[in-house]
Design an enzyme around this catalytic site. Structure first.
Site, PDB file in Angstrom:
ATOM      1  N   GLU A  88      -5.386  -3.311   3.806  1.00  0.00           N
ATOM      2  CA  GLU A  88      -3.939  -3.506   3.769  1.00  0.00           C
ATOM      3  C   GLU A  88      -3.516  -3.868   2.353  1.00  0.00           C
ATOM      4  OE1 GLU A  88      -2.374  -4.964   8.115  1.00  0.00           O
ATOM      5  OE2 GLU A  88      -2.793  -6.510   6.635  1.00  0.00           O
ATOM      6  N   CYS A  89      -2.552  -3.144   1.820  1.00  0.00           N
ATOM      7  CA  CYS A  89      -1.937  -3.452   0.534  1.00  0.00           C
ATOM      8  C   CYS A  89      -3.012  -3.607  -0.551  1.00  0.00           C
ATOM      9  CB  CYS A  89      -1.054  -4.692   0.647  1.00  0.00           C
ATOM     10  SG  CYS A  89       0.173  -4.828  -0.668  1.00  0.00           S
TER      11      CYS A  89
END
Length: 436
Positions: free
Chosen positions: A326-327
């Site tokens: 994520e990210c």
């Protein structure tokens, strides 16, 4: 149980100072404080946990269903004396027009029956501060203003002018904080420096507790709190565990994990196996899935690129097991990351993604995602709600298949986003809940 929500009419007005100071002061009195953060924030809950001595939780009326909000609130309030919630941005700031589902702090206060402690930065104001307080009192009839705390007060005369005008409206002024930069916490581009990185955090929180305790009438604040109606425990898992044994990257570069996910995964019987890429640790090869959360890899790109043990172990793990990023974790799964100085650092190369932090551009907002295939986030077609907040730019995706069809909260057209290749997937989208 009693409780209240701390809010202001804008960001930067002092909500976090008041929230942490009150949590620390209340805990020092021996009260069991249940901390809550409104909205999609990874950083504040860790400070809440340190100040209150009890893990924090996020509540979000846009990304969570009403039942999910109530269920999480009920679990957070178990065995607590006082629920203390910190709002986000301005009290009424949200998205869309669906009543109770805008993501605003006002929605959470209304849903949980919490009165609002309004923090007003009165810099450059005197009697005019009463107009702001009156607007907050009247704008949303679902809410009740418990009282007001004045912040950044310049003198006794300043306090008196602001306070008398506000109290004439029937709103109690419960405190007045003088201007004092010594109690401010250090910040960086995504908000406060993380709790685990803040020097002498215990001393800073003790000082905040002393500061707020001296200038806020805490006894009167507690007396003015009504008992809230206990929420009915609802769904505990907003994102089912991606595996039975989860290798979780966890250090200064990978720290953005919602507390409610970790608690729910453990409650569902999953085992979380933390490892530190910055310490050159690989994911545990006995795990079923590897999860690389967001954080600050752009500040540690050189160290990560040199962490051969971590990178080789991650590549070996991905040869036959699922890996999701994520990210910041997504950036590390890519081929390369350009740092603020323009230097490119080779990353894991498990995705074709090339990202850059050299020319920063803010990407911020709620997201709704429909998955294109089965993976750690859920089965094909599953819909997730979440958030995006970063300054990196995508230079190339390397021709990988997109992870999901993603839309924002403002009615814009959806578009393919994220990446997937074999057992590896990732996106800048932080999942908050799965809308099963």
């Amino acid at each position: 149980m009693k409780g209240f929500l701390i809010a202001s009419v804008r960001s930067g007005a002092g909500k976090t100072t008041v929230s942490l100071g009150l949590m620390a002061a209340l805990a020092r009195r021996g009260l069991k404080v249940a901390p809550v953060k409104c909205g999609p924030d990874y950083i504040d809950p860790a400070f809440h946990a340190a100040a209150a001595g009890r893990p924090g939780v996020n509540l979000d009326s846009w990304a969570m269903t009403p039942a999910q909000v109530m269920g999480l609130a009920a679990r957070q309030a178990e065995d607590a004396d006082l629920l203390v919630a910190e709002g986000l941005m301005g009290l009424f700031d949200g998205v869309g027009h669906e009543s109770g589902r805008t993501g605003s702090s006002a929605d959470i206060a209304a849903a949980l029956g919490l009165k609002v402690l309004l923090v007003l930065d009165v810099t450059g104001q005197s009697t005019s501060a009463a107009a702001v307080a009156l607007g907050a009192k009247l704008l949303d009839r679902r809410l009740t203003i418990l009282g007001v705390v004045l912040n950044r007060v310049g003198s006794e005369r300043h306090r008196r002018l602001c306070g008398e005008a506000i109290e004439a409206l029937g709103l109690p002024v419960l405190g007045a904080l003088p201007r004092d930069t010594t109690v401010e916490l250090p910040e960086r581009h995504l908000g406060l420096i993380q709790a685990e990185e803040t020097d002498d955090l215990a001393h800073r929180l003790e000082a905040l507790g002393d500061f707020v305790g001296r200038h806020v009438d805490i006894d009167r604040l507690i007396d003015l709190c009504d008992g809230t109606t206990p929420a009915v425990a609802g769904p505990a898992s907003l994102l089912p565990p991606p595996g039975q044994r989860i290798a979780l990257a966890r250090d200064a570069a990978f720290s953005f994990v919602y507390p409610h996910h970790l608690a729910a995964w453990r409650a569902a019987g999953a085992e979380i196996l933390p490892f530190s890429p910055l310490a050159n640790e690989p994911p545990d090869p006995t795990a079923d899935v590897c999860w690389l959360p967001g954080g600050y890899p752009e500040l540690h790109a050189g160290a990560l690129a040199a962490a051969d043990g971590f990178l080789d172990g991650l590549r070996a793990f991905a040869s036959d097991k699922q890996v999701h990023g994520e990210c910041g974790g997504y950036m590390v799964l890519g081929a390369g990351l350009v740092d603020a100085d323009g230097t490119r650092h080779a990353m894991a190369g498990l995705l074709g993604l090339e990202t850059s932090y050299e020319k920063r551009r803010l990407h911020l907002g709620y997201r709704r995602a429909r998955l294109f295939s089965n993976g750690p986030l859920g089965p094909e077609g599953a819909v997730l709600s979440g958030h995006e907040f970063h300054y990196a730019s995508i230079l190339a995706t390397g021709g990988d298949e997109p992870l999901a069809d993603v839309s924002d909260a403002h009615g814009g057209a959806s578009a393919p986003d994220g990446s997937r290749r074999g057992t590896v997937s990732g996106s800048f989208f932080h999942a908050i809940s799965r809308m099963d």
